[in-house]
Write a protein that holds these residues in place. Structure first.
Motif, PDB file in Angstrom:
ATOM      1  N   HIS A   1      10.898 -24.493 -31.953  1.00 44.26           N
ATOM      2  CA  HIS A   1      11.834 -25.578 -31.641  1.00 44.26           C
ATOM      3  C   HIS A   1      11.085 -26.880 -31.378  1.00 44.26           C
ATOM      4  CE1 HIS A   1      14.049 -21.920 -30.629  1.00 44.26           C
ATOM      5  NE2 HIS A   1      15.122 -22.611 -31.014  1.00 44.26           N
ATOM      6  N   ILE A   2      11.803 -27.964 -31.551  1.00 39.78           N
ATOM      7  CA  ILE A   2      11.328 -29.273 -31.108  1.00 39.78           C
ATOM      8  C   ILE A   2      12.410 -29.835 -30.192  1.00 39.78           C
ATOM      9  CG2 ILE A   2      12.246 -30.442 -33.167  1.00 39.78           C
ATOM     10  CD1 ILE A   2       9.811 -32.396 -32.889  1.00 39.78           C
ATOM     11  N   TYR A   3      11.981 -30.301 -29.031  1.00 39.10           N
ATOM     12  CA  TYR A   3      12.917 -30.855 -28.058  1.00 39.10           C
ATOM     13  C   TYR A   3      13.087 -32.327 -28.393  1.00 39.10           C
ATOM     14  CZ  TYR A   3      15.178 -31.330 -23.488  1.00 39.10           C
ATOM     15  OH  TYR A   3      16.076 -31.533 -22.471  1.00 39.10           O
ATOM     16  N   ILE A   4      14.308 -32.756 -28.683  1.00 41.44           N
ATOM     17  CA  ILE A   4      14.561 -34.144 -29.061  1.00 41.44           C
ATOM     18  C   ILE A   4      15.573 -34.758 -28.095  1.00 41.44           C
ATOM     19  CG2 ILE A   4      13.934 -33.940 -31.484  1.00 41.44           C
ATOM     20  CD1 ILE A   4      16.854 -33.510 -32.190  1.00 41.44           C
ATOM     21  N   CYS A   5      15.325 -36.028 -27.738  1.00 42.43           N
ATOM     22  CA  CYS A   5      16.189 -36.725 -26.789  1.00 42.43           C
ATOM     23  C   CYS A   5      16.453 -38.155 -27.253  1.00 42.43           C
ATOM     24  CB  CYS A   5      15.546 -36.778 -25.407  1.00 42.43           C
ATOM     25  SG  CYS A   5      15.297 -35.161 -24.650  1.00 42.43           S
ATOM     26  N   THR A   6      17.607 -38.678 -26.866  1.00 41.98           N
ATOM     27  CA  THR A   6      17.990 -40.025 -27.272  1.00 41.98           C
ATOM     28  C   THR A   6      17.369 -41.115 -26.409  1.00 41.98           C
ATOM     29  OG1 THR A   6      20.000 -39.887 -25.934  1.00 41.98           O
ATOM     30  CG2 THR A   6      20.185 -39.264 -28.265  1.00 41.98           C
ATOM     31  N   ASP A   7      16.826 -40.769 -25.245  1.00 41.42           N
ATOM     32  CA  ASP A   7      16.215 -41.764 -24.372  1.00 41.42           C
ATOM     33  C   ASP A   7      14.749 -41.424 -24.103  1.00 41.42           C
ATOM     34  OD1 ASP A   7      18.655 -43.047 -24.199  1.00 41.42           O
ATOM     35  OD2 ASP A   7      19.162 -42.175 -22.247  1.00 41.42           O
ATOM     36  N   ASP A   8      14.005 -42.424 -23.633  1.00 44.21           N
ATOM     37  CA  ASP A   8      12.611 -42.215 -23.242  1.00 44.21           C
ATOM     38  C   ASP A   8      12.518 -41.170 -22.134  1.00 44.21           C
ATOM     39  OD1 ASP A   8      11.847 -44.191 -25.010  1.00 44.21           O
ATOM     40  OD2 ASP A   8      11.455 -45.700 -23.471  1.00 44.21           O
ATOM     41  N   ASN A   9      11.337 -40.618 -21.987  1.00 46.47           N
ATOM     42  CA  ASN A   9      11.024 -39.649 -20.930  1.00 46.47           C
ATOM     43  C   ASN A   9      11.947 -38.441 -20.956  1.00 46.47           C
ATOM     44  OD1 ASN A   9       8.869 -41.272 -19.884  1.00 46.47           O
ATOM     45  ND2 ASN A   9      10.460 -42.626 -19.081  1.00 46.47           N
ATOM     46  N   PHE A  10      12.301 -38.019 -22.168  1.00 44.90           N
ATOM     47  CA  PHE A  10      13.117 -36.828 -22.386  1.00 44.90           C
ATOM     48  C   PHE A  10      14.439 -36.894 -21.612  1.00 44.90           C
ATOM     49  CE2 PHE A  10       8.730 -35.766 -23.315  1.00 44.90           C
ATOM     50  CZ  PHE A  10       8.854 -35.280 -24.603  1.00 44.90           C
ATOM     51  N   GLY A  11      15.068 -38.065 -21.684  1.00 44.23           N
ATOM     52  CA  GLY A  11      16.357 -38.270 -21.039  1.00 44.23           C
ATOM     53  C   GLY A  11      17.459 -38.519 -22.064  1.00 44.23           C
ATOM     54  N   GLY A  12      18.651 -38.775 -21.567  1.00 47.28           N
ATOM     55  CA  GLY A  12      19.811 -39.000 -22.437  1.00 47.28           C
ATOM     56  C   GLY A  12      20.326 -37.684 -22.972  1.00 47.28           C
ATOM     57  N   ASP A  13      20.889 -37.722 -24.160  1.00 51.86           N
ATOM     58  CA  ASP A  13      21.347 -36.497 -24.815  1.00 51.86           C
ATOM     59  C   ASP A  13      20.139 -35.806 -25.427  1.00 51.86           C
ATOM     60  OD1 ASP A  13      24.028 -36.957 -24.227  1.00 51.86           O
ATOM     61  OD2 ASP A  13      24.320 -38.144 -26.042  1.00 51.86           O
ATOM     62  N   CYS A  14      19.988 -34.509 -25.181  1.00 48.77           N
ATOM     63  CA  CYS A  14      18.834 -33.743 -25.669  1.00 48.77           C
ATOM     64  C   CYS A  14      19.294 -32.423 -26.278  1.00 48.77           C
ATOM     65  CB  CYS A  14      17.868 -33.440 -24.523  1.00 48.77           C
ATOM     66  SG  CYS A  14      17.181 -34.900 -23.717  1.00 48.77           S
ATOM     67  N   THR A  15      18.454 -31.897 -27.159  1.00 50.95           N
ATOM     68  CA  THR A  15      18.691 -30.569 -27.702  1.00 50.95           C
ATOM     69  C   THR A  15      17.367 -29.936 -28.091  1.00 50.95           C
ATOM     70  OG1 THR A  15      20.041 -29.270 -29.227  1.00 50.95           O
ATOM     71  CG2 THR A  15      18.995 -31.231 -30.128  1.00 50.95           C
ATOM     72  N   ASN A  16      17.344 -28.637 -28.103  1.00 55.47           N
ATOM     73  CA  ASN A  16      16.198 -27.862 -28.561  1.00 55.47           C
ATOM     74  C   ASN A  16      16.488 -27.482 -30.010  1.00 55.47           C
ATOM     75  OD1 ASN A  16      13.708 -27.120 -27.643  1.00 55.47           O
ATOM     76  ND2 ASN A  16      14.401 -25.313 -26.541  1.00 55.47           N
ATOM     77  N   TYR A  17      16.010 -28.279 -30.947  1.00 58.77           N
ATOM     78  CA  TYR A  17      16.333 -28.114 -32.364  1.00 58.77           C
ATOM     79  C   TYR A  17      15.399 -27.093 -33.016  1.00 58.77           C
ATOM     80  CZ  TYR A  17      17.130 -29.352 -37.240  1.00 58.77           C
ATOM     81  OH  TYR A  17      17.421 -29.301 -38.581  1.00 58.77           O
ATOM     82  N   GLY A  18      15.964 -26.042 -33.591  1.00 54.23           N
ATOM     83  CA  GLY A  18      15.177 -24.992 -34.238  1.00 54.23           C
ATOM     84  C   GLY A  18      14.760 -25.374 -35.641  1.00 54.23           C
ATOM     85  N   PHE A  19      13.547 -24.951 -36.024  1.00 49.78           N
ATOM     86  CA  PHE A  19      13.048 -25.228 -37.370  1.00 49.78           C
ATOM     87  C   PHE A  19      12.312 -24.018 -37.922  1.00 49.78           C
ATOM     88  CE2 PHE A  19       9.773 -26.804 -34.420  1.00 49.78           C
ATOM     89  CZ  PHE A  19       8.665 -26.098 -34.858  1.00 49.78           C
TER      90      PHE A  19
END
Length: 117
Positions: free
Chosen positions: A32-50
């Protein structure tokens, strides 16, 4: 009557046979890669599988809206401005633990391709 029972049994078997591979494919990711809409892993986030080595586009709600990201330990990802991992010149390598505040590429990435380190 026997025809109806045989047809119902066949329909049940076919439903199971065609549904199982879809569910299995959805569950089969390498990491997975953890992706977030804000800096410092904030905002909307998800653990996107690849899947290793396979290009994929980020989910639509994260398209061109990623400000921080990080792959699982033991992985790195190349993230791209373009869909379908086009244009190597517009890619950025992201290693574990990730980047907490994107400068170049902030709110611009569309796709990724990841590999084991």
């Amino acid at each position: 009557m026997q025809f109806k029972l045989a047809f119902a049994a066949l329909a049940s078997v076919l439903a199971i046979a065609t549904a199982a591979p879809l569910e299995e494919r959805a569950a089969q990711v390498d990491a997975h890669i953890y992706i977030c809409t804000d800096d410092n892993f904030g905002g909307d986030c998800t653990n996107y599988g690849f899947t290793s080595g396979v290009c994929s586009n980020f989910p639509s709600e994260f398209q061109d809206d990623i400000s921080s990201l990080g792959p699982d330990a033991g992985w790195y990802c190349n993230v791209y401005l373009d869909y379908y991992c086009n244009n190597d010149e517009s890619s950025l390598r992201v290693d574990y633990p990730g980047i907490s505040a994107l400068g170049w590429g902030n709110d611009a990435f569309s796709s990724l391709q990841c590999y084991r380190t």
